[in-house]
Structure formats: C-alpha cells, structure tokens
Design a protein around this motif. Structure first.
Motif, PDB file in Angstrom:
ATOM      1  N   ALA A 139     -39.150  35.457 -14.410  1.00 42.21           N
ATOM      2  CA  ALA A 139     -39.247  36.914 -14.471  1.00 42.21           C
ATOM      3  C   ALA A 139     -40.408  37.362 -15.341  1.00 42.21           C
ATOM      4  CB  ALA A 139     -37.937  37.490 -15.001  1.00 42.21           C
ATOM      5  N   GLN A 140     -40.660  36.606 -16.413  1.00 41.59           N
ATOM      6  CA  GLN A 140     -41.756  36.977 -17.309  1.00 41.59           C
ATOM      7  C   GLN A 140     -43.114  36.803 -16.639  1.00 41.59           C
ATOM      8  OE1 GLN A 140     -42.449  34.051 -20.490  1.00 41.59           O
ATOM      9  NE2 GLN A 140     -40.877  32.767 -19.538  1.00 41.59           N
ATOM     10  N   TYR A 141     -43.179  35.992 -15.563  1.00 41.60           N
ATOM     11  CA  TYR A 141     -44.451  35.712 -14.904  1.00 41.60           C
ATOM     12  C   TYR A 141     -44.613  36.419 -13.553  1.00 41.60           C
ATOM     13  CZ  TYR A 141     -44.673  31.831 -18.228  1.00 41.60           C
ATOM     14  OH  TYR A 141     -44.694  31.065 -19.363  1.00 41.60           O
ATOM     15  N   ARG A 142     -43.539  37.048 -13.027  1.00 40.27           N
ATOM     16  CA  ARG A 142     -43.605  37.680 -11.709  1.00 40.27           C
ATOM     17  C   ARG A 142     -43.930  36.626 -10.653  1.00 40.27           C
ATOM     18  NH1 ARG A 142     -47.073  43.045 -11.958  1.00 40.27           N
ATOM     19  NH2 ARG A 142     -48.808  41.598 -11.799  1.00 40.27           N
ATOM     20  N   ALA A 143     -42.929  35.839 -10.279  1.00 36.05           N
ATOM     21  CA  ALA A 143     -43.155  34.697  -9.394  1.00 36.05           C
ATOM     22  C   ALA A 143     -42.784  35.000  -7.949  1.00 36.05           C
ATOM     23  CB  ALA A 143     -42.368  33.490  -9.886  1.00 36.05           C
ATOM     24  N   VAL A 144     -43.541  34.393  -7.033  1.00 33.43           N
ATOM     25  CA  VAL A 144     -43.303  34.515  -5.594  1.00 33.43           C
ATOM     26  C   VAL A 144     -42.883  33.148  -5.052  1.00 33.43           C
ATOM     27  CG1 VAL A 144     -44.346  34.997  -3.352  1.00 33.43           C
ATOM     28  CG2 VAL A 144     -45.024  36.340  -5.348  1.00 33.43           C
ATOM     29  N   PRO A 145     -41.698  33.038  -4.422  1.00 34.68           N
ATOM     30  CA  PRO A 145     -41.295  31.770  -3.805  1.00 34.68           C
ATOM     31  C   PRO A 145     -41.915  31.642  -2.411  1.00 34.68           C
ATOM     32  CG  PRO A 145     -39.507  33.358  -3.659  1.00 34.68           C
ATOM     33  CD  PRO A 145     -40.641  34.059  -4.360  1.00 34.68           C
ATOM     34  N   VAL A 146     -42.547  30.510  -2.131  1.00 34.62           N
ATOM     35  CA  VAL A 146     -43.195  30.277  -0.835  1.00 34.62           C
ATOM     36  C   VAL A 146     -42.663  28.974  -0.244  1.00 34.62           C
ATOM     37  CG1 VAL A 146     -45.371  29.964   0.394  1.00 34.62           C
ATOM     38  CG2 VAL A 146     -45.302  31.434  -1.643  1.00 34.62           C
ATOM     39  N   LEU A 147     -41.897  29.080   0.826  1.00 33.11           N
ATOM     40  CA  LEU A 147     -41.507  27.887   1.579  1.00 33.11           C
ATOM     41  C   LEU A 147     -42.725  27.408   2.360  1.00 33.11           C
ATOM     42  CD1 LEU A 147     -38.031  28.998   2.919  1.00 33.11           C
ATOM     43  CD2 LEU A 147     -38.438  26.954   1.531  1.00 33.11           C
ATOM     44  N   PHE A 148     -42.877  26.112   2.504  1.00 31.23           N
ATOM     45  CA  PHE A 148     -44.055  25.636   3.225  1.00 31.23           C
ATOM     46  C   PHE A 148     -43.739  24.439   4.096  1.00 31.23           C
ATOM     47  CE2 PHE A 148     -44.257  23.318  -0.846  1.00 31.23           C
ATOM     48  CZ  PHE A 148     -44.460  22.009  -0.416  1.00 31.23           C
ATOM     49  N   GLY A 149     -44.567  24.298   5.124  1.00 28.46           N
ATOM     50  CA  GLY A 149     -44.612  23.097   5.935  1.00 28.46           C
ATOM     51  C   GLY A 149     -46.056  22.630   5.959  1.00 28.46           C
ATOM     52  N   THR A 150     -46.272  21.339   5.990  1.00 28.05           N
ATOM     53  CA  THR A 150     -47.644  20.820   5.999  1.00 28.05           C
ATOM     54  C   THR A 150     -47.672  19.433   6.622  1.00 28.05           C
ATOM     55  OG1 THR A 150     -49.587  20.344   4.619  1.00 28.05           O
ATOM     56  CG2 THR A 150     -47.440  19.779   3.689  1.00 28.05           C
ATOM     57  N   ASP A 151     -48.831  19.078   7.174  1.00 29.44           N
ATOM     58  CA  ASP A 151     -49.041  17.699   7.606  1.00 29.44           C
ATOM     59  C   ASP A 151     -50.176  17.064   6.806  1.00 29.44           C
ATOM     60  OD1 ASP A 151     -50.595  19.597   9.167  1.00 29.44           O
ATOM     61  OD2 ASP A 151     -51.326  17.912  10.339  1.00 29.44           O
TER      62      ASP A 151
END
Length: 679
Positions: free
Chosen positions: A340-352
């Motif tokens: 919360a102190q950093y303002r975080a964004v969760p990003v799910l990812f897929g990669t090859d």
C-alpha cells in the motif's frame, strides 16, 4: 558441541563495558566482493552492530581478487587494527592473511566461512544440526518409509556437514529396518533443464518407492517441487531463501532451514570486540571431511521452518514487503496491504521466454523456451508518477553494458517488487480473486501484448503504467514473447513474435477459462499485433471459438496489405476492433524502410490511414507529434489516447466520437469514415 544462541550475542552487544572497549578498538573488515551484492545481509548486520556500540572500523572490498585481499589485510595491520573480520576470497587469501595476523597478534574472525586454521575463529551456522533437524522432522511427519538423500558432487564444507547431519539420523534408522535409505550424487553446475532431467532420472526408477526427498539446495528442491513428482513426495532442503518459505506456505515443501545472515554479522562484531581485548571465546572444534581438517568455530543455531512456525518467521520483521508477498504466494489481500505504501499493480503474465532462477526470485531473458510459463508480478508505481511516463533510474545503454546513474527507489521509480511462477490452478485462483475485488471494471480482463525491442521487465513496467493511468482495476494480464530488447535485432524479434503464436493462444484460452470473467479486451502494440493475429486465427479455426469483446491494435507493425487481406477474418475475432495509427510514428517509418518501403498498418500517410470495414480506425497524429520523440508508444503516453481506450473498455460505445466527443469523423477520398484527434 557448544551452540551459542543469538540471544547471548545480543546481550553482549548491549553491555556498557562493550561501549568502552569499542572506543579503544579499530576493527578491520575485508569483503571478498561488493558487500551490497551477495553478502548484503551479513553487511547489514555487521554495520548495525558496529554502529550500536559506536565502534571505529575500516572496511575494504577486494573485488574478488585474492592478491588484493592479502595486500588490503597487510595495509590494515599496518594501521594497527585490533581485530580483523574476514570474508575470504579463497583459501589462499585466508591462509596468507591468517599467517600475517598471527605474526602481528591480530585475531581473525572468518565471516560465514569455515576456515581450517587454528588462529581463525569461523562464525557460521551449525549446518550439521540443520541436517539433523530436517531429517528428524521428515521422519516424524512423513507417512512413508523410503528416503532419497541427494547431495552435490562438488561439496563445500557446509554442504558436507549438512549431509553428515542427515545421515546421523537416517543411517541408524535404516540399519534397524525402520526406513529404506537411498543416496544419489548430483552435479551442482548443471543448467536448469539438464538438472531437471537428471533429478528425474533418480526419481523415475523409484517412483513407487520414494516417500521423501532431502535436496541439497533450494534450486534442487524447486525443480523437484515443480516436476510431476512434486505432489508425490515430501521435500526438505537447507535453503534459506524466500522461495523456500513460499513453497512451505503453499504446501509444496515440508521443511526448510532459515539462516538469518544478519545475525552472522552481529555475532562477528561481538566476537571481534572480545578478542580485541584478549578475552577468550568458547568455540567448537568441527571436522571437515577428514579427521585432520579441523575448524575452530562459533556456531549459530539454525531455525527449522515448517508450516507450524512459518507465520512466526514472517512476523519476525526480517522480511521486506516484497519478500512477504512472495512467501504468501502472492495472496492478493496480503500483498496489496504490504504494498500500500508503494501503490502496487498486480500483473498476471504468460511468456515463452527462458527463465533465469536467481537468489532474488525469477527473471526471464530474451531466449525462446518453446513452452508457456505462467506467473504473477507486483509492480510498484512511484509517488510522483507523471501521466504517460515510466519513471526509471537514469541510465545510458552502451554496446556491452548499461550504466545507471541513480539507485532504484520505489518512491521515485517503477520497480518490480515480486515475481512468482504459478501453476495453471494457481493462476486461475488468483485471477478469480482479482476479479471479485474489482469495482470500476468488475468482471473485466485486460490482456496486453507488447511490441518490438522490449525486455521482460520493461513489458511489466509498461503494462503497469498503462493500467494505472487508465485507473483500470480489473484483471490485468501480460503476454511477453521473447523480444531481444535491442534495436539491432529487429528480424530476430519478427520471428520470435510469430513463433509465440501457439503459446499465446494457450494463454488466451487460459484467460477465457477463468470463472466469472464477463468481458475480455485485448491490446496489442506494434509487432505484438502480428503475433496476436496469428494466435487468434488459430483459436478461430476451432468450432468452439467465441469472440472476444474488444481488440485494440496500437501502432501495429504489420504489412498494410497483409492486414487488409486479413480484415474479414480479424473482425470475427471480437465484437469490436479498433486501430490506432499515426503519421508521426518514427519506429514504423524505420520498419517500413526495412521492408522495401511497404506501408505498415499503423502508419497514416498523406492519403490517410488504413480504413477497413468493421474496424474503427483512429488517426492519432495530432497527439503523437513530438519533435524529439519516437512517437511509437503514444497509445500509453498521451492522455487523449489513454482516455479514449479507457472509455472504450468501460462503456464499449461505438462509433468512437460518441464516447470521446473530441474525436471528429473524417471522410476519406473514397467516402470511407475514420476518426481523428484534433490538433
């Protein structure tokens, strides 16, 4: 064996007498390499202890050079240091420095290393006790009776002691028939894929026999936990990293050993101060491999970590917010509170991309792995973030090295706080959790596919910046194909993007299968558009295909004629398709010059942009015409374009001028309509 507990060390540090001694002593500290790197925990503990007693100290970094460390030691002795704390480069340096110290009467304390020299006191953890603790715990908790002990071919003294500790417990049990015991030697320097195959070869023949595996390292434990055997066997390992705690928390590993290396630094200072004043230290003599290989050691007690005391370890305060998030398997509620102190964004990812396992977590490089991998990253947004900008430390990229001029700071820069790999079931569980927490974009998933010349971490930063500026709070997902991340590798990226199509298709299938998803928007930038089109063509060929809600092509680096010939198929991929183009896009001009000057779909020449039936084309030239800009990422940099994308995703309203009144409809020479941002 004398085990000196950490509480005793803390007590020594706060003695008033110790403050008096500190002012009369100068402690020398020799690091093998930059202490801010692999030894940062020991360094932090040491500095905390020295500052607490107001000691005088001199510390020098040997930059990995044995000869330099020897010269540095002699220099410190000439300055009359009263004790030396040594992080030895190698045995040669340790031996030469010890010999010189003995001649001058200067006590030497080896930090986190077992040195075979009677003049040196080695401050380290009791690895033999750690081996016993792991073996005892697993014998008590494992329902079965068959144990496989893996040990490394090129053991260091600590690994050897850990193995001895296991065998102290398991061999007697095996000798009376209580358990079956198997041992195998593995090579610690295998690349990850080779290590996986070789570890499996030890498990395959004994698939029905092995109940528990004690791995020699966190890396080996991870490979086993991630394999098909992970759910069949109980796993223990001596690793003290955050990934180990995460596996214990998720039930993928029974036990681990936590070694708080900050306490090594504190203990070394306490001992150095006592020895500087001629006081004796109660040490333990331990044997390394052979009877005549003796070490005088002050051993700290390791902490056995299981699911029973894991929360206590998490709450102890030695883990940073990103580390706590990783231990919590990226639980959304926990991680959002921590960040919360950093303002975080969760990003799910897929990669090859190929994966690099590191001590700090997981990284992905520019090579092709040929398989889909899933994960979750938390990206922090700086306090003073400016709209459309990805704030990162100032740097210059040279051919062989990147020079950075400032330290990364979550308050000033976008940072990657945490990256965790996920199984498909974990991916589903988190996606469902994220969707249920959405407010403004309830049930909505955004999938972003990046373009040319983008490294994995930069793709995460760009995704986080875009969704933060759009104020999108639904499910955020990124597909990152293996771009080289350099301008000169354009054609490598062309091939890499296209070869990703089947993995990207599988990733999109996974997104579609998440329960509670009501709407999916796909956003592809630049070269990523070509890969997305091929992935969608693969999906649309199936009889069970259902269209997506929206597809947005931002500055697509696709041959204009090719895009036009595919248009009739592209419009079947989604209920709505939008194309953003610009005549100011210098990156597409360069791409055009590499392709025999054939126009790109994201270009807007003097005759006007590409206009196709069923596709809303928007000319963004007026808002992407920066004199010194490349003008290729205007879809994420310019407020007008970002706001239009956000409005489209929120409302789904078409034509474009109904949702964004500033857009004006323009009739082409053929009478076809497109839309244009005003100047």
């Amino acid at each position: 064996m004398n085990i000196h507990r950490i509480a005793l060390i803390v007590a020594i540090l706060v003695l008033p007498l110790q403050l008096t001694l500190a002012h009369a002593s100068t402690i020398g500290v020799l690091w093998a390499d930059d202490p801010a790197g692999s030894k940062y925990e020991e360094h932090a503990g040491l500095r905390t202890a020295l500052q607490a007693i107001e000691a005088t100290w001199i510390e020098i970094d040997a930059n990995g050079s044995s000869s330099k460390q020897i010269e540095d030691a002699i220099g410190l002795f000439d300055q009359s240091v009263t004790a030396l704390i040594l992080d030895p480069v190698d045995t040669i340096a340790a031996s030469r420095i010890s010999k010189e110290a003995r001649l001058r009467g200067v006590p030497v304390i080896a930090l986190g290393a077992l040195v075979e020299d009677p003049w040196v006191v080695s401050v380290d953890f009791d690895y033999r006790a750690a081996g016993r603790a792991i073996a005892n715990n697993m014998m008590t908790e494992t329902p079965g009776q068959s144990f496989l002990v893996l040990h490394e071919e090129q053991k260091n003294p600590e690994d050897n002691l850990f193995l001895q500790g296991q065998l102290d417990v398991l061999k007697p049990a095996a000798s009376v028939g209580r358990i079956s015991l198997y041992q195998e030697t593995i090579n610690p320097i295998w690349p990850q894929e080779i290590a996986k195959r070789n570890l499996e070869q030890y498990l395959f023949p004994r698939d029905d026999q092995i109940d528990a595996v004690i791995a020699p390292s966190g890396e080996a434990a991870k490979i086993i936990a991630d394999s098909e055997f992970g759910e069949k066997v109980t796993i223990g390992a001596p690793a003290s990293d955050v990934e180990t705690l995460g596996r214990i928390n998720s039930g993928r590993q029974m036990a681990g050993i936590w070694l708080d290396r900050r306490e090594l630094g504190k203990a070394a200072v306490a001992i150095a101060m006592k020895m500087a004043m001629g006081e004796s230290i109660n040490t333990t003599t331990i044997t390394i491999e052979k009877p005549d290989h003796l070490v005088q050691a002050f051993l700290l007690e390791p902490l056995l970590v299981t699911d029973k005391n894991l929360q206590m370890k998490i709450d102890a305060g030695s883990l940073s917010p990103p580390e706590k998030c990783r231990v919590a398997s990226n639980d959304m509620d926990i991680c959002e509170g921590l960040f919360a102190q950093y303002r975080a964004v969760p990003v799910l990812f897929g990669t090859d991309r190929q994966q690099n396992a590191t001590l700090s977590g997981v990284e992905y490089n520019d090579q092709r792995s040929g398989k889909l991998q899933l994960g979750l990253a938390w990206v922090t947004v700086p306090e003073d973030h400016r709209f459309g900008v990805v704030e990162r430390p100032a740097s210059i990229e040279l051919p062989l090295v990147t020079i950075t001029f400032e330290k990364e700071d979550p308050k000033a820069h976008f940072t990657i706080a945490s990256i965790n790999t996920l199984s498909p079931s974990e991916f589903h569980a988190y996606a469902t959790q994220r969707l249920s927490a959405a407010d403004r974009n309830e049930g909505h998933a955004l999938v972003f596919v990046h373009g040319f010349n983008v490294k994995f971490e930069d793709a995460l930063y760009s995704t986080a910046q875009l969704v933060w500026d759009m104020q999108f709070d639904g499910l955020v997902a990124l597909y990152s194909w293996p771009s080289k991340g350099t301008v000169k590798d354009y054609f490598y990226d062309v091939d890499s993007a296209r070869q990703s199509r089947d993995k990207m298709s599988a990733f999109l299938d996974l997104i579609k299968s998440v329960p509670d998803i009501q709407k999916i928007t796909l956003v592809a930038h630049s070269m990523g558009s070509a890969a997305l089109i091929e992935a969608l063509a693969d999906q649309a060929s199936r009889t069970d295909f259902t269209p997506y809600d929206d597809i947005i092509f931002a500055a697509p680096d696709v041959d204009a004629d090719d895009f036009a010939s595919l248009a009739s198929r592209i419009i079947t991929f989604a209920d709505g398709v939008t194309l953003y183009a610009s005549s100011s896009d210098r990156a597409l001009r360069a791409s055009k010059s590499l392709r025999s000057h054939m126009p790109r779909a994201g270009d807007s020449p003097s005759s006007g942009p590409l206009i196709l039936k069923g596709i809303d084309t928007i000319d963004a030239t007026a808002v992407s015409n920066y004199v010194f800009g490349i003008n290729h990422s205007y879809f994420a940099n310019d407020r007008s374009v970002v706001d239009d994308i956000a409005a489209l995703m929120l409302s789904g309203i078409r034509p474009p001028d109904r949702r964004t009144p500033t857009l004006r409809a323009v009739s082409s020479a053929t009478g076809a309509i497109y839309w244009q941002f005003p100047k």
